[in-house]
Write a protein that holds these residues in place. Structure first.
Motif, PDB file in Angstrom:
ATOM      1  N   GLY A 360       0.819  -1.203   0.000  1.00 35.86           N
ATOM      2  CA  GLY A 360       0.000   0.000   0.000  1.00 35.86           C
ATOM      3  C   GLY A 360       0.852   1.252   0.000  1.00 35.86           C
ATOM      4  N   LEU A 361       2.059   1.170   0.593  1.00 37.85           N
ATOM      5  CA  LEU A 361       2.983   2.302   0.635  1.00 37.85           C
ATOM      6  C   LEU A 361       3.559   2.599  -0.743  1.00 37.85           C
ATOM      7  CD1 LEU A 361       4.833   4.380   1.996  1.00 37.85           C
ATOM      8  CD2 LEU A 361       6.314   2.492   2.712  1.00 37.85           C
ATOM      9  N   THR A 362       4.151   1.606  -1.383  1.00 33.09           N
ATOM     10  CA  THR A 362       4.813   1.839  -2.667  1.00 33.09           C
ATOM     11  C   THR A 362       3.828   2.018  -3.814  1.00 33.09           C
ATOM     12  OG1 THR A 362       5.057  -0.568  -2.875  1.00 33.09           O
ATOM     13  CG2 THR A 362       6.931   0.670  -2.017  1.00 33.09           C
ATOM     14  N   LEU A 373       3.041   6.229  -9.358  1.00 32.16           N
ATOM     15  CA  LEU A 373       3.086   5.630  -8.031  1.00 32.16           C
ATOM     16  C   LEU A 373       4.337   6.078  -7.270  1.00 32.16           C
ATOM     17  CD1 LEU A 373       2.010   1.978  -8.916  1.00 32.16           C
ATOM     18  CD2 LEU A 373       0.560   3.939  -8.337  1.00 32.16           C
ATOM     19  N   TYR A 374       4.229   6.016  -5.945  1.00 32.93           N
ATOM     20  CA  TYR A 374       5.370   6.369  -5.098  1.00 32.93           C
ATOM     21  C   TYR A 374       6.544   5.442  -5.388  1.00 32.93           C
ATOM     22  CZ  TYR A 374       7.966   7.680  -0.915  1.00 32.93           C
ATOM     23  OH  TYR A 374       8.934   8.123  -0.056  1.00 32.93           O
ATOM     24  N   GLY A 375       6.287   4.154  -5.425  1.00 34.72           N
ATOM     25  CA  GLY A 375       7.251   3.179  -5.912  1.00 34.72           C
ATOM     26  C   GLY A 375       8.390   2.859  -4.956  1.00 34.72           C
ATOM     27  N   ASP A 400       3.489   9.832   8.772  1.00 34.23           N
ATOM     28  CA  ASP A 400       3.224  11.172   8.235  1.00 34.23           C
ATOM     29  C   ASP A 400       3.189  11.139   6.710  1.00 34.23           C
ATOM     30  OD1 ASP A 400       3.149  12.174  10.802  1.00 34.23           O
ATOM     31  OD2 ASP A 400       5.227  12.862  10.778  1.00 34.23           O
ATOM     32  N   LEU A 401       4.081  10.349   6.100  1.00 29.55           N
ATOM     33  CA  LEU A 401       4.105  10.241   4.643  1.00 29.55           C
ATOM     34  C   LEU A 401       2.804   9.640   4.121  1.00 29.55           C
ATOM     35  CD1 LEU A 401       5.636  10.330   1.911  1.00 29.55           C
ATOM     36  CD2 LEU A 401       6.501   8.033   2.464  1.00 29.55           C
ATOM     37  N   THR A 413      -1.947  -0.065   4.590  1.00 33.65           N
ATOM     38  CA  THR A 413      -0.500  -0.231   4.724  1.00 33.65           C
ATOM     39  C   THR A 413      -0.162  -0.646   6.149  1.00 33.65           C
ATOM     40  OG1 THR A 413      -0.056   1.457   3.051  1.00 33.65           O
ATOM     41  CG2 THR A 413       1.754   0.855   4.509  1.00 33.65           C
ATOM     42  N   ALA A 414       0.646  -1.693   6.276  1.00 27.27           N
ATOM     43  CA  ALA A 414       1.173  -2.123   7.570  1.00 27.27           C
ATOM     44  C   ALA A 414       2.686  -1.909   7.572  1.00 27.27           C
ATOM     45  CB  ALA A 414       0.849  -3.588   7.830  1.00 27.27           C
ATOM     46  N   LEU A 415       3.206  -1.437   8.707  1.00 27.47           N
ATOM     47  CA  LEU A 415       4.637  -1.169   8.852  1.00 27.47           C
ATOM     48  C   LEU A 415       5.137  -1.840  10.128  1.00 27.47           C
ATOM     49  CD1 LEU A 415       4.546   2.689   8.195  1.00 27.47           C
ATOM     50  CD2 LEU A 415       5.150   0.933   6.526  1.00 27.47           C
ATOM     51  N   LEU A 416       6.323  -2.410  10.060  1.00 33.32           N
ATOM     52  CA  LEU A 416       6.955  -3.019  11.232  1.00 33.32           C
ATOM     53  C   LEU A 416       8.450  -2.742  11.149  1.00 33.32           C
ATOM     54  CD1 LEU A 416       6.832  -4.842  13.775  1.00 33.32           C
ATOM     55  CD2 LEU A 416       7.136  -6.811  12.254  1.00 33.32           C
ATOM     56  N   ALA A 417       9.010  -2.190  12.222  1.00 37.75           N
ATOM     57  CA  ALA A 417      10.440  -1.865  12.252  1.00 37.75           C
ATOM     58  C   ALA A 417      11.067  -2.451  13.507  1.00 37.75           C
ATOM     59  CB  ALA A 417      10.658  -0.363  12.205  1.00 37.75           C
TER      60      ALA A 417
END
Length: 434
Positions: A360-362, A373-375, A400-401, A413-417
């Protein structure tokens, strides 16, 4: 003689009208037909539309062809019905007829229509295009509304309408509560604390009215090892949510019985395939799963991960570099028996952060066209600007982006760091505390 009119004279006017009609080319008949026509690719992208439909909607051809999908022409309710009923029936049967929808014209005007679609196949029988006819149902809608109005007057419509409104509000509230509860059930309430490590996550829904299919988790395997995973189920709605729940708990169970990330993905692949009915549309997912072994001294952490068709992970290094932890060749999960999954390894040093994300991010749109697209290149540039960074800071920056994309964000979009804290006094430590 008698001066009467001959056959040619008597039929002159009809012959003229028929001749004029026959002189019209097929293209003109298509463009100015009394109904709307459009053709789309299988993903819904509009590749052709006639002048009649453009005029009904008050749109320009250049703003529609190759820039919009059929569902973009529908109202919110129409898009929901298209996704949950119309499109599945079309893919299953090859055609649907007389479906009542509402189209959204320029300025927000609504146009009630009846839609019929059929799938066009190529010579090998593969689906190629979708041809759609659109009929203006304004008069029919007006007639139906008039009948409804008179019936409501006869049956004391005001009281019935009030009861209907109250029931609708109740149903919407229940649906909203159910969606909230279900979405929370697909994600951990919070991430556990990993000794000597930092972890951060974020889930950004594209729409509050739909259940998403993204998921992630982090759990302890034993005293020295942890397992983490992040994935994205194809589609949205209740079916996708069901598959998401199945995938998440299957991975948690598989990770407890094997130390090999690829074997855990193999178990998930088997679970998803066994859970599909023979006549059910195939549902798959992309997943990246890894094991994390923090060093005994807390200075480094070893990461081993496997990927099934998922975007590559990134590592933001303490020295400002960004490494692409790619896993080429990993197959989608839940499509084929015996699927193979690619693996990769790395070591996180103090100040290093591993970043996992769903597409979903890219695939967020950054312009008016669907192909702007952001890509991956945009994400790499973003990571380079923020490296080095702690997990919480990079997740906050990415959150924020995602908000900045606005309506360009079409998918959840899911994010894991995960990262090793920087050592105070080093360049990475100074950057992390700046």
């Amino acid at each position: 003689m008698n001066g009467g009119s001959g056959p040619s004279e008597r039929s002159g006017r009809p012959d003229t009208a028929v001749g004029a009609l026959l002189e019209q080319g097929a293209e003109e008949l298509y463009e100015f037909a009394p109904c709307g026509y459009l053709s789309t690719l299988m993903d819904g992208t509009i590749v052709r539309i006639n002048a009649t439909l453009l005029e009904w909607l008050g749109l320009e051809r250049d703003a529609v062809v190759d820039r919009m999908r059929f569902s973009d022409l529908l109202t919110v309710g129409g898009r929901l019905y298209h996704e949950t009923h119309f499109a599945p029936l079309l893919y299953m049967r090859g055609q649907v007829s007389g479906i009542a929808l509402e189209m959204r014209g320029a300025g927000g005007a609504r146009l009630p229509v009846l839609v019929s679609s059929a799938v066009k196949h190529d010579s090998q029988g593969e689906p190629l295009l979708i041809h759609t006819n659109v009929f203006d149902a304004t008069e029919r809608r007006a007639y139906e509304e008039e009948l409804l109005h008179r019936r409501r007057e006869a049956d004391r419509a005001r009281a019935e309408a009030e009861r209907a409104r109250e029931q609708a509000d109740t149903d919407r509230a229940r649906l909203k509560d159910a969606l909230t509860v279900l979405q929370k059930a697909l994600l951990p309430d919070s991430l556990p604390a990993v000794p000597g490590m930092e972890a951060a996550s974020c889930y950004h829904p594209a729409s509050p009215d739909q259940l998403g299919g993204d998921f992630y988790d982090l759990l302890r395997l034993d005293g020295a090892r942890w397992v983490f995973f992040l994935g994205d189920v194809r589609g949205k709605g209740p079916e996708a949510a069901t598959l998401t729940s199945r995938a998440r708990y299957a991975l948690r169970a598989a990770a407890l019985h094997t130390s090999e990330p690829a074997e855990a993905l193999g178990t998930l692949n088997t679970v998803l395939l066994e859970g599909q009915a023979h006549d059910e549309e195939a549902r798959h997912c992309t997943v990246v799963l890894g094991t994390l072994e923090p060093g005994s001294d807390g200075g480094t952490a070893r990461v081993r991960l496997a990927s099934g068709g998922h975007p590559p992970a990134l590592v933001l290094r303490a020295d400002g570099r960004v490494d692409l932890l790619d896993t080429p060749g990993g197959m989608l999960v839940g499509v084929l028996p015996g699927a193979e999954f690619a693996t990769a390894e790395t070591v996180l040093a103090p100040g290093d952060t591993l970043l996992l994300y769903t597409d979903g991010l890219t695939e967020a749109r950054t312009g008016p066209r669907r192909d702007t697209l952001y890509g991956e290149d945009g994400l790499l540039a973003f990571a380079a600007e923020h490296a080095p960074s702690s997990p919480s800071k990079v997740i906050n920056a990415l959150s924020d982006l995602l908000w900045s994309f606005g309506e360009g964000l079409d998918d959840d979009t899911a994010l894991l760091a995960l990262g090793v804290p920087a050592v105070p006094g080093t360049a990475a430590g100074r950057a992390a505390t700046a």
